[in-house]
Motif scaffolding. Structure first.
Motif, mmCIF file in Angstrom:
data_model
loop_
_atom_site.group_PDB
_atom_site.id
_atom_site.type_symbol
_atom_site.label_atom_id
_atom_site.label_comp_id
_atom_site.label_asym_id
_atom_site.label_seq_id
_atom_site.Cartn_x
_atom_site.Cartn_y
_atom_site.Cartn_z
ATOM 1 N N LYS A 1 -0.583 6.880 1.615
ATOM 2 C CA LYS A 1 -1.644 7.448 1.600
ATOM 3 C C LYS A 1 -3.054 6.363 1.928
ATOM 4 N N GLU A 2 -2.713 5.215 1.421
ATOM 5 C CA GLU A 2 -3.737 4.182 1.675
ATOM 6 C C GLU A 2 -3.430 3.430 2.997
ATOM 7 N N LEU B 1 0.825 -1.292 0.006
ATOM 8 C CA LEU B 1 -0.025 -0.052 -0.012
ATOM 9 C C LEU B 1 0.799 1.154 -0.082
ATOM 10 N N SER B 2 0.471 2.395 -0.490
ATOM 11 C CA SER B 2 1.267 3.629 -0.591
ATOM 12 C C SER B 2 0.780 4.228 0.895
ATOM 13 N N SER C 1 2.389 -1.809 5.344
ATOM 14 C CA SER C 1 1.230 -2.709 4.634
ATOM 15 C C SER C 1 0.994 -3.985 5.590
#
Length: 254
Positions: free
Chosen positions: A93-94, A90-91, A237
């Motif tokens: 932001k995510e 995931l980034s 993540s």
């Protein structure tokens, strides 16, 4: 593109020649006898013929060697076992969005180098905002609260701080591996957390370092092992995957 063979040999000067280079230290002074001993060891390791390409005294009673030679051993790629990543990357932001939506509070991470390990490069690369490999560390994530305890942290103190901070996850880095110190330290750490917390309430336990085997999490009593080259984004993540997804099964093995 041709299909990759499943049985291979090392590559040196040309395909399939089996050439490898090996380095080691023998507890003998550097002389002709020591060089002969190094070649004898190389022969017993399966290098034939073996060539001594480097020898250097390491003090008065040890010698460092580099030998080069051909091995007859084959590698069967179909028998190689690897630990595949079982969560999406995931980034930042995510990651922040998932924590905010599902936890509705900051995710608390406590990190440390335990025992006598004073090497903080690994834990700092994951936790500090400067990060690693072009990625910002966990301190950069607005929804992650990081407590970095630094080096040479005793296990009882780590447990105490994790309880005080109400940690969701505990990250332990181990670089010193002499006499399997990293294995003993992490096993001791995981046992201490299981003893200090009620069943099912133990924080997510994560260990990282260059000498851990990625498939050894169960044996060490932790939830995840991260090896050499792990980036902060991978750890972030995984935290989201493990802490906001289906309930995890607490490790009970030591």
């Amino acid at each position: 593109m041709s299909e990759q063979p499943t049985v291979i040999r090392p590559y040196g000067d040309m395909t399939g020649d089996g050439m490898v280079q090996v380095s080691f230290t023998l507890p003998v002074p550097h002389d002709k006898r020591a060089e002969g001993a190094a070649l004898q060891l190389a022969g017993k390791m399966g290098l034939s013929p073996a060539l001594l390409v480097h020898a250097k005294a390491m003090g008065p009673s040890h010698t460092f060697f580099v030998v080069y030679g051909s091995v007859t051993h084959l590698v069967d790629l179909s028998q190689v076992q690897v630990v595949e990543r079982d969560f999406p990357l995931l980034s930042a932001k995510e990651v922040n969005a998932a924590i905010k939506k599902k936890l509705r509070r900051p995710l608390v991470v406590v990190g440390a180098c335990i025992g006598t390990d004073a090497h903080t490069v690994g834990i700092d690369a994951i936790l500090n905002i400067k990060g690693f490999a072009g990625e910002k560390g966990l301190e950069y994530y607005s929804e992650i609260h990081v407590v970095n305890l630094g080096a040479q942290v005793l296990v009882p103190y780590l447990v105490e701080r994790a309880r005080e901070e109400k940690a969701d996850a505990v990250l332990v880095s181990q670089v010193v591996t002499q006499r399997d110190a990293h294995i003993h330290n992490v096993t001791q750490m995981s046992a201490a957390f299981r003893e200090a917390y009620p069943a099912g309430k133990v924080p997510l336990l994560i260990a990282g370092g260059p000498r851990f085997e990625e498939g050894s999490a169960d044996a060490l009593g932790v939830d995840r092992i991260f090896g050499r080259g792990t980036t902060p984004g991978e750890v972030a993540s995984y935290l989201v995957h493990a802490l906001t997804g289906p309930a995890r099964t607490e490790r009970t093995s030591a």
